[in-house]
Design an enzyme around this catalytic site. Structure first.
Site, PDB file in Angstrom:
ATOM      1  N   GLY A   1      -1.406  -1.513   6.768  1.00 19.91           N
ATOM      2  CA  GLY A   1      -1.440  -2.675   7.640  1.00 19.91           C
ATOM      3  C   GLY A   1      -2.768  -3.383   7.459  1.00 19.91           C
TER       4      GLY A   1
ATOM      5  N   THR B   1       0.863  -1.189   0.000  1.00 23.26           N
ATOM      6  CA  THR B   1       0.000   0.000   0.000  1.00 23.26           C
ATOM      7  C   THR B   1       0.895   1.234   0.000  1.00 23.26           C
ATOM      8  OG1 THR B   1      -1.816  -1.086   1.126  1.00 23.26           O
ATOM      9  CG2 THR B   1      -1.606   1.282   1.517  1.00 23.26           C
TER      10      THR B   1
ATOM     11  N   GLY C   1      -6.208  -3.607   7.612  1.00 20.44           N
ATOM     12  CA  GLY C   1      -7.140  -2.494   7.730  1.00 20.44           C
ATOM     13  C   GLY C   1      -8.210  -2.653   8.792  1.00 20.44           C
TER      14      GLY C   1
HETATM   15  N1  ASP Z   1      -4.431  -1.229   4.866  1.00 26.04           N
HETATM   16  C1  ASP Z   1      -4.737  -1.876   3.622  1.00 26.04           C
HETATM   17  C2  ASP Z   1      -6.093  -2.542   3.733  1.00 26.04           C
HETATM   18  O1  ASP Z   1      -6.377  -3.111   4.766  1.00 26.04           O
HETATM   19  C3  ASP Z   1      -3.732  -2.880   3.204  1.00 26.04           C
HETATM   20  C4  ASP Z   1      -2.289  -2.504   3.382  1.00 26.04           C
HETATM   21  O2  ASP Z   1      -1.971  -1.472   3.934  1.00 26.04           O
HETATM   22  O3  ASP Z   1      -1.428  -3.244   2.906  1.00 26.04           O
HETATM   23  O4  ASP Z   1      -6.812  -2.556   2.775  1.00 26.04           O
END
Ligand code: ASP
Length: 343
Positions: A262, A209, A264
């Protein structure tokens, strides 16, 4: 006897000190920092040529954003332009290179927030928009709403003259291989809410992300985040990245801008980005203290993997994460990009 008032001070007082105010307004030193995802990022798992390419992408995104700030552009402009660079790179879980859903498709989320006005724009479940961050910005500036999803968001994009791309545009070999491995391992198994279950592959968090925080010469803070979400998500799952207060938050008044990455679900439950900024605003904590509290003391006991990039009103930035690594970078005091990947 009262001391005579120096003539310059008297003149400035009489003219409402525009000189002094103009000085403050124009001398805010711009600042820019980004992340490219947190998770199981271990040097032994990343080939040297891939590492070099990731570093080059992050440097390019950082210098793109910072150049805009140096020219006097807004924090929002810098964030949008820098995130677009990483959305266009196949090496991040945003735009091209996004992770696949359980159906083998791509669904993208993004958000952006203006710290000066608290205006914000967010999009979720996009399947045909090349640069979700730009559509999030249009939602903020050209619609009366904060968040648009799915086909409605794409209809809005068309009304704004944004070109669509086929869903396969987002595909890469790496994500296909990841998907096939997952599909073979879970064939026939129902998804459980247990991280021990291989079907719950999102618990084995994958990075990529992207997010940015910026302070412009006018002293305005902004933040933005873009993602393909968690791998093999289903049922229209949406994470924190497009949720204002969870994955993204910015407020001049708080003196704080945050972009998170992270798992989410934990960032939503704990309103991570807003909590960090509210601690800075109400408790007068430093961004470092506030971020460490939320990422380590709040998320870790719950099993919430992830990290944040945070900037304060002076342009100081911190990256705080509770994972093995985080793709991250900032522009240093000499205007040069500094990129780190591991703990
Ligand atoms: N935070 C994002 C989600 O949960 C995924 C990530 O940050 O890698 O969609």
């Amino acid at each position: 006897m009262p001391r005579p008032i120096p003539i310059l001070a008297l003149l400035m007082a009489l003219t409402h000190t525009p000189y002094a105010r103009a000085q403050t307004a124009s001398t805010t030193h711009p600042a820019f920092a980004m992340h490219g995802g947190a998770g199981k990022i271990l040097k032994q798992n990343i080939k040297p040529e891939v590492e070099a390419a990731i570093r080059a992408d992050l440097e390019q995104a950082l210098t793109t954003g910072y150049a805009i700030l140096q020219r006097g552009g807004t924090a929002l402009d810098a964030i949008e332009a820098a995130i677009r660079v990483l959305e266009d790179s196949p090496r991040f879980n945003a735009g091209k290179g996004a992770v696949m859903t359980a159906q083998g498709t791509f669904e993208l989320d993004a958000s952006i927030m203006d710290g000066q006005t608290l205006a914000a724009g967010a999009v979720a479940g996009l399947m045909h928009i090349k640069n979700p961050i730009s559509l999030a910005r249009l939602v903020m500036t050209k619609s009366p709403h904060v968040m648009l999803i799915g086909s409605g968001a794409e209809a809005f994009a068309l009304s704004q003259g944004i070109d669509t791309v086929p869903n396969e545009y987002f595909a890469t070999d790496v994500r296909h291989q990841q998907y096939e491995k997952w599909r073979d391992s879970v064939a026939g198994k129902p998804t459980q809410q247990s991280s021990a279950d291989p079907a719950n592959a999102w618990a084995d968090h994958k990075y990529g992300t992207v997010g940015a925080v910026a302070l412009d010469r006018q002293g305005n803070l902004a933040a933005g985040t873009s993602t393909g979400g968690t791998p093999f998500k289903r049922w229209g799952r949406v994470g924190d990245s497009p949720i204002i207060g969870a994955g993204t938050y910015a407020s001049n008044k708080a003196g704080c801008a945050v972009s998170g990455t992270g798992v989410g679900e934990y960032f939503i439950r704990n309103t991570v980005a807003a909590d960090i900024c509210k601690r800075v605003e109400y408790l007068h904590e430093s961004i470092d203290k506030a971020a460490k509290h939320v990422i380590h003391d709040v998320l870790v006991p719950q099993g919430g993997d992830g990290g944040v990039v945070v900037m304060d009103k002076k342009g100081h930035s911190v990256h705080v994460f509770n994972t093995d690594g985080m793709f991250r970078g900032y522009i240093d005091a000499n205007g040069k990009p500094v990129v780190e990947l591991y703990k």
